[in-house]
Design a protein around this motif. Structure first.
Motif, PDB file in Angstrom:
ATOM      1  N   ASP A  27       0.839  -1.195   0.000  1.00 15.06           N
ATOM      2  CA  ASP A  27       0.000   0.000   0.000  1.00 15.06           C
ATOM      3  C   ASP A  27       0.877   1.249   0.000  1.00 15.06           C
ATOM      4  O   ASP A  27       0.653   2.189  -0.777  1.00 15.06           O
ATOM      5  CB  ASP A  27      -0.906  -0.026   1.226  1.00 15.06           C
ATOM      6  CG  ASP A  27      -1.975   1.045   1.246  1.00 15.06           C
ATOM      7  OD1 ASP A  27      -1.973   1.940   0.383  1.00 15.06           O
ATOM      8  OD2 ASP A  27      -2.818   0.999   2.158  1.00 15.06           O
ATOM      9  N   ALA A  28       1.896   1.264   0.846  1.00 19.49           N
ATOM     10  CA  ALA A  28       2.793   2.425   0.926  1.00 19.49           C
ATOM     11  C   ALA A  28       3.503   2.654  -0.398  1.00 19.49           C
ATOM     12  O   ALA A  28       3.589   3.798  -0.873  1.00 19.49           O
ATOM     13  CB  ALA A  28       3.809   2.224   2.048  1.00 19.49           C
ATOM     14  N   ALA A  29       4.005   1.590  -1.005  1.00 23.54           N
ATOM     15  CA  ALA A  29       4.724   1.728  -2.276  1.00 23.54           C
ATOM     16  C   ALA A  29       3.801   2.242  -3.381  1.00 23.54           C
ATOM     17  O   ALA A  29       4.152   3.173  -4.128  1.00 23.54           O
ATOM     18  CB  ALA A  29       5.344   0.395  -2.674  1.00 23.54           C
ATOM     19  N   ALA A  30       2.611   1.663  -3.481  1.00 24.31           N
ATOM     20  CA  ALA A  30       1.669   2.088  -4.523  1.00 24.31           C
ATOM     21  C   ALA A  30       1.179   3.513  -4.281  1.00 24.31           C
ATOM     22  O   ALA A  30       1.075   4.307  -5.229  1.00 24.31           O
ATOM     23  CB  ALA A  30       0.487   1.119  -4.585  1.00 24.31           C
ATOM     24  N   SER A  31       0.898   3.842  -3.025  1.00 25.95           N
ATOM     25  CA  SER A  31       0.423   5.193  -2.702  1.00 25.95           C
ATOM     26  C   SER A  31       1.500   6.227  -2.988  1.00 25.95           C
ATOM     27  O   SER A  31       1.217   7.299  -3.532  1.00 25.95           O
ATOM     28  CB  SER A  31       0.002   5.268  -1.230  1.00 25.95           C
ATOM     29  OG  SER A  31      -1.100   4.435  -0.994  1.00 25.95           O
ATOM     30  N   GLY A  32       2.728   5.900  -2.629  1.00 23.96           N
ATOM     31  CA  GLY A  32       3.835   6.821  -2.902  1.00 23.96           C
ATOM     32  C   GLY A  32       4.042   7.034  -4.394  1.00 23.96           C
ATOM     33  O   GLY A  32       4.203   8.174  -4.851  1.00 23.96           O
TER      34      GLY A  32
END
Length: 138
Positions: A27-32
Motif C-alpha cells: 500500500d505504501a509503495a503504490a500510494s507513494g
C-alpha cells in the motif's frame, strides 16, 4: 503459516495472503508512486483524464505523507488501532473516488473514469488484504 492459519490465510486461488506488514508495505509503495505521478504530472494528466489539475495535485500531495506513514507502520508489527485506521482511510478513498465520478468535479474522459476506477479498485484490495490480515491476527 501452518495448519489452521495456513487454511485461513489462503485466497480462493490457493495463494497465501500477505501478512499485515506486507499488505501495508505494498500500500505504501503504490500510494507513494501514485502520489508522485499525480503531483508531478498533474498538468499533463488533467486533459487526458478530464480531471482538474488542482484535484490531481492535492490528491498527489495527500498521498505522499500517507505513504510515508503507512510505510513506517509496515516496518514492524503496527498497533492494531493504527492498522485499522489505514483500512478506514483506504475505504474512505474508495468511496471518495466513486463520489468524484458522480459529482461536478470535471468531466472525466473514458481514460479518466478507468483511472479513477482502477486506483479505487487497487485501494479496495489493499483495504481488504489489510482487514483480513488483522482479523487473522496479523
Amino acid at each position: 503459516m501452518t495448519g489452521r492459519n495456513e487454511a485461513i490465510g489462503r485466497a480462493a486461488g490457493g495463494t497465501a495472503l500477505p501478512s499485515l506488514r506486507a499488505a501495508l508495505a505494498l500500500d505504501a509503495a503504490a500510494s507513494g508512486a501514485a502520489g508522485v505521478v499525480m503531483l508531478a504530472g498533474a498538468g499533463m494528466l488533467a486533459p487526458l483524464l478530464g480531471l482538474p489539475a488542482t484535484l490531481l495535485t492535492v490528491a498527489g500531495a495527500a498521498l505522499l505523507p500517507f505513504a510515508l506513514a503507512v510505510g513506517l507502520l509496515a516496518r514492524q508489527a503496527p498497533p492494531r488501532g493504527l492498522a485499522w485506521a489505514v483500512v478506514a482511510v483506504n475505504e474512505a478513498w474508495v468511496v471518495a473516488s466513486v463520489v468524484l465520478l458522480l459529482g461536478p468535479w470535471g468531466a472525466p474522459t473514458a481514460l479518466g473514469v478507468a483511472f479513477v476506477l482502477a486506483q479505487a479498485g487497487i485501494v479496495a484490495v489493499f483495504a481488504l488484504l489489510q482487514a483480513q490480515a488483522l482479523r487473522r491476527g496479523g
